[in-house]
Enzyme design. Structure first.
Site, PDB file in Angstrom:
ATOM      1  N   GLY A   1     -47.003  31.353 150.445  1.00 37.86           N
ATOM      2  CA  GLY A   1     -47.998  32.118 151.205  1.00 37.86           C
ATOM      3  C   GLY A   1     -48.845  32.994 150.302  1.00 37.86           C
ATOM      4  O   GLY A   1     -48.922  32.763 149.096  1.00 37.86           O
TER       5      GLY A   1
ATOM      6  N   HIS B   1     -54.333  27.652 145.970  1.00 35.99           N
ATOM      7  CA  HIS B   1     -53.603  26.914 147.009  1.00 35.99           C
ATOM      8  C   HIS B   1     -54.565  26.032 147.801  1.00 35.99           C
ATOM      9  O   HIS B   1     -54.239  24.888 148.131  1.00 35.99           O
ATOM     10  CB  HIS B   1     -52.928  27.881 147.988  1.00 35.99           C
TER      11      HIS B   1
ATOM     12  N   VAL C   1     -56.952  27.102 139.033  1.00 37.44           N
ATOM     13  CA  VAL C   1     -58.222  27.641 139.528  1.00 37.44           C
ATOM     14  C   VAL C   1     -58.325  29.075 139.002  1.00 37.44           C
ATOM     15  O   VAL C   1     -57.360  29.837 139.067  1.00 37.44           O
ATOM     16  CB  VAL C   1     -58.280  27.607 141.074  1.00 37.44           C
TER      17      VAL C   1
END
Ligand code: PAF
Length: 286
Positions: free
Chosen positions: A31, A37, A176
């Site tokens: 999460g 993600h 990223v």
């Protein structure tokens, strides 16, 4: 998008997908989702007919004194990000759903779990491998997506899948980075403005070391020194490690003479940051 909190709901929800022989793409997460993600979910969306994301802050991969209690858990925001990125099913279990109180079985991926972060976070990769093996058994995906930001984790999971003959393709996706080059991480939100600025030195140091390799430097201790000095020049930081390892075996190298990975772990304030970058030398054989 369907949100499941129990293993039975996941199995039931995925039964028609499996019966129709549709490929399931799986993105396991803890999460606090960010663009890193989202890039994994998008890659799964591109490759697979059905996309599953798990959101579970796995207690067994945190050591004593680590940030388990304060690890961010913005579930509503995470569900929104999953929906927007094209997720079909989110699995967000409780710890008691994932671990029965009398469970004793764990998965340990031998030597690959020991160096780098494994040396500073004892038991961490055993916790990761165990929960990922359990999630794989629950979701039974055709492909699973992991970021190269956690390079050692990716290598450990690939080895586990090979050793246990799991019929799952492991897809590694590029790190990223934020503007300025800081690798995206859920833990970046712990950084103050000043610390965030200082944290840019990780990417800068690795980039400069890679340029030095391109210019002909092969000596690992020189390269590691260069990385260490660059990071410490940016402000107060505690280095867990700077290491250049064989890209496949993670064994520490003396000379960059094969496909390698430069890896760093640094503590800035209360925040532990990791980053890595590939280095290769022309004519080297992996
Ligand atoms: O990379 C992570 O977020 C976690 O280590 C993972 C793979 C979801 C296992 O808990």
């Amino acid at each position: 998008m369907f949100t499941a909190t129990t293993i039975a709901e996941v199995r039931e929800g995925l039964e028609p997908v499996r019966r129709a022989d549709r490929c399931i793409g799986f993105v396991p997460t803890m999460g606090a989702l960010h663009e890193g993600h989202v890039s994994l979910i998008r890659a799964a969306r591109r490759d697979c007919a059905h996309v599953v994301v798990s959101i579970f802050v796995n207690p067994t991969q945190f050591g004593p004194g680590e940030d388990l209690a304060k690890y961010p858990r913005p579930l509503e925001e995470d569900l929104r990000a999953c929906r927007e990125a094209g997720t079909d099913l989110v699995f967000a279990p409780t710890a008691s759903e994932m671990y029965r109180s009398n469970a004793v079985t764990t998965v340990r991926v031998g030597k690959l779990s020991e160096p780098l972060c494994g040396a500073f976070r004892p038991g961490h990769f055993e916790g990761v491998a165990t929960v990922v093996a359990k999630l794989f058994n629950i979701v039974m995906p055709g492909r699973a997506y992991f970021g190269e930001k956690d390079y050692q984790q990716l290598v450990v999971i690939r080895q586990m899948v090979r050793d246990l003959d799991l019929p799952i393709g492991i897809v590694g996706c590029p790190t990223v980075r934020e503007t300025g080059g800081l690798a995206m991480s859920s833990r970046n939100r712990y950084l103050s403005v000043e610390q965030r600025h200082q944290a840019l030195s990780l990417n800068q140091a690795l980039t400069e070391a890679r340029q030095a390799v391109t210019a002909g430097t092969r000596d690992v201790s020189m390269l590691c020194d260069m990385i260490r000095r660059r990071i410490l020049a940016a402000g107060e930081a505690r280095m867990d490690y700077v290491s250049i390892v064989d890209a496949a075996s993670l064994e520490a190298l003396q000379t960059v003479d094969r496909p390698a990975r430069m890896c760093v772990a640094v503590r800035i304030g209360d925040c532990r940051l990791i980053d890595n970058m590939p280095v290769d030398v022309p004519g080297a054989h992996g």
